[in-house]
Design a protein around this motif. Structure first.
Motif, PDB file in Angstrom:
ATOM      1  N   VAL A   1       0.854  -1.192   0.000  1.00  0.00           N
ATOM      2  CA  VAL A   1       0.000   0.000   0.000  1.00  0.00           C
ATOM      3  C   VAL A   1       0.888   1.240   0.000  1.00  0.00           C
TER       4      VAL A   1
ATOM      5  N   ALA B   1      -3.343   5.565   1.380  1.00  0.00           N
ATOM      6  CA  ALA B   1      -4.685   5.170   1.828  1.00  0.00           C
ATOM      7  C   ALA B   1      -5.297   6.337   2.588  1.00  0.00           C
TER       8      ALA B   1
ATOM      9  N   VAL C   1      -7.511   3.528  -1.803  1.00  0.00           N
ATOM     10  CA  VAL C   1      -6.249   2.851  -1.576  1.00  0.00           C
ATOM     11  C   VAL C   1      -5.478   2.765  -2.889  1.00  0.00           C
TER      12      VAL C   1
END
Length: 158
Positions: free
Chosen positions: A51, A54, A63
Motif C-alpha cells: 500500500v 490510503a 487505496v
C-alpha cells in the motif's frame, strides 16, 4: 482506465471464483488490530508495504498499491475486534469484475489470529494470474501482519 466493479455482499468471500485466504498469529491485542485496520486508514502504508497511499472517504476508503493499482472501496463490516470487510467499487486493475476483502480477528488466548481473505472475479486469465500470485500475496500478507504487530506492540509499550 477506472472501471465500475460489480457490487457484491459479504457472502462473496465464500462464493467468489478466486479466494486467497491467509492467516497468522500475532501478539497484538484484537482491539488494537481492529483499530489499525478500520480507523487508522492513512497509516496502512507504514505497515503494509504493498500500500502506497490510503485515506478514508465518506463511503469507505481510497487505496493505492505499488504498480499504480487504485481502489475505491465501500466498508461493508466493521465489527470491533472481530471483522473488517470492504468491497472494491471502482478500480483501474485490469480484468477485475468484482472484489471483496475481509479481515477476521480472533483472540486465541495470549495471541490474536488475523485472517485475510481476498475474493475476486474476472475473466479466466485474471483468475489464473491471481492463483499464480498466491505465494507472493501470502508473503506480502505475512510481512504486513508482522510489521503491524511490531508497530502495535511498540505503541502499547510507549
Amino acid at each position: 482506465m477506472v472501471s465500475q466493479l460489480r457490487g457484491v455482499g459479504l457472502d462473496f468471500t465464500e462464493t467468489a471464483p478466486v479466494r486467497l485466504v491467509f492467516a497468522a498469529e500475532i501478539s497484538a491485542l484484537p482491539e488494537d488490530v481492529h483499530r489499525a485496520l478500520a480507523e487508522e486508514t492513512a497509516q496502512w502504508p507504514r505497515w503494509f508495504s504493498a500500500v502506497t497511499f490510503a485515506r478514508p472517504t465518506a463511503e469507505g476508503r481510497e487505496v493505492h498499491l505499488r504498480g499504480g493499482i487504485k481502489f475505491m472501496e465501500t466498508v461493508l463490516a466493521a465489527e470491533p475486534s472481530k471483522r473488517y470487510a470492504y468491497r472494491v467499487d471502482r478500480s483501474n486493475a485490469p480484468g477485475v469484475r468484482a472484489m471483496l476483502e475481509e479481515w477476521l480477528i480472533q483472540p486465541t488466548g495470549v495471541a490474536t489470529r488475523v485472517q485475510w481473505t481476498m475474493a475476486a472475479d474476472g475473466p479466466a486469465p485474471l483468475r489464473l494470474a491471481l492463483r499464480a500470485a498466491r505465494p507472493g500475496v501470502g508473503r506480502a500478507f505475512r510481512d504486513a501482519v508482522r510489521a503491524l504487530d511490531v508497530r502495535l506492540t511498540a505503541q502499547r509499550t510507549n
